[in-house]
Design a protein around this motif. Structure first.
Motif: not given
Length: 220
Positions: A98, A151-152, A154-155, A159
């Motif tokens: 991130r 799901h992760n 997609r995050l 990003d």
């Protein structure tokens, strides 16, 4: 008049007891991992795990839990790379992803982490897959882990998109699905275990593949 006598209060060495409990937990999980991989989940009993760990059966239950809980702990700790499960947002590599500014750097950080994870996770993940066919609790865990991974991703795709480096002709869902399929334990096993690639070669290939597949080509 009687004279009172003060007896020193007995002190329990809490840190020592905690370390002993942690060592027992490590031994139980190590035994469960070995046996689930060697014999399979169904063929392994809690008594087998206790014998391999050199503890009582009740200690296995008290320290970790029943077989489905043991398998969950093995999966979660393999993903986390720690003795206890660490939530995704709190993992070191997620923080570094991130913080990275370019999609290329984010991919590189993730692939480096993935190579480490799969060396721990892949054998356990296949034990879980096989167990999911016979045990409802393991089937639920298999679905949970798979959905969470999707799901992760997609995050992760969102990003990557925020960097402005991704191809415009691929949606975030397509990006997530591509990464989801190629970061799977099955993909790792095909190339590393069956085709004999080194973990380093796998990591270099995956970084190059995602760079070519997902990012806008550089204009030199």
């Amino acid at each position: 008049m009687s004279e009172s006598v003060n007896h020193p209060t007995r002190r329990y060495h809490a840190p020592r007891r905690a370390e002993q409990a942690a060592a027992t937990r490590r031994a139980v999980l190590a035994a469960a991992r070995e046996l689930f991989i060697e014999r399979g989940y169904t063929a392994t009993t809690v008594a087998d795990i206790a014998a391999r760990a050199d503890v009582a059966v009740d200690t296995v239950y008290a320290t970790v839990g029943r077989k489905p809980v043991l398998l969950r702990e093995l999966v979660e700790t393999a993903i986390s790379g720690a003795e206890h499960a660490i939530p995704g947002p709190e993992r070191d590599y997620v923080t570094r992803i991130r913080a990275a500014r370019s999609a290329q750097d984010k991919i590189t950080i993730y692939v480096d982490a993935l190579v480490s994870i799969q060396q721990r996770l892949a054998p356990v993940f296949f034990a879980l897959r096989d167990a999911a066919h016979r045990d409802p609790a393991c089937a639920s865990l298999w679905t949970e882990i798979s959905d969470r991974r999707a799901h992760n991703m997609r995050l992760f795709a969102a990003d990557l998109r925020a960097t402005g480096d991704l191809r415009d002709d691929l949606t975030d869902q397509q990006i997530a699905d591509i990464i989801w399929s190629m970061n799977a334990a099955e993909y790792w096993v095909l190339l590393v275990h069956e085709r004999g690639w080194t973990p380093q070669a796998f990591g270099a290939w995956l970084t190059d593949a995602w760079t070519r597949l997902l990012l806008t080509p550089r204009q030199d």
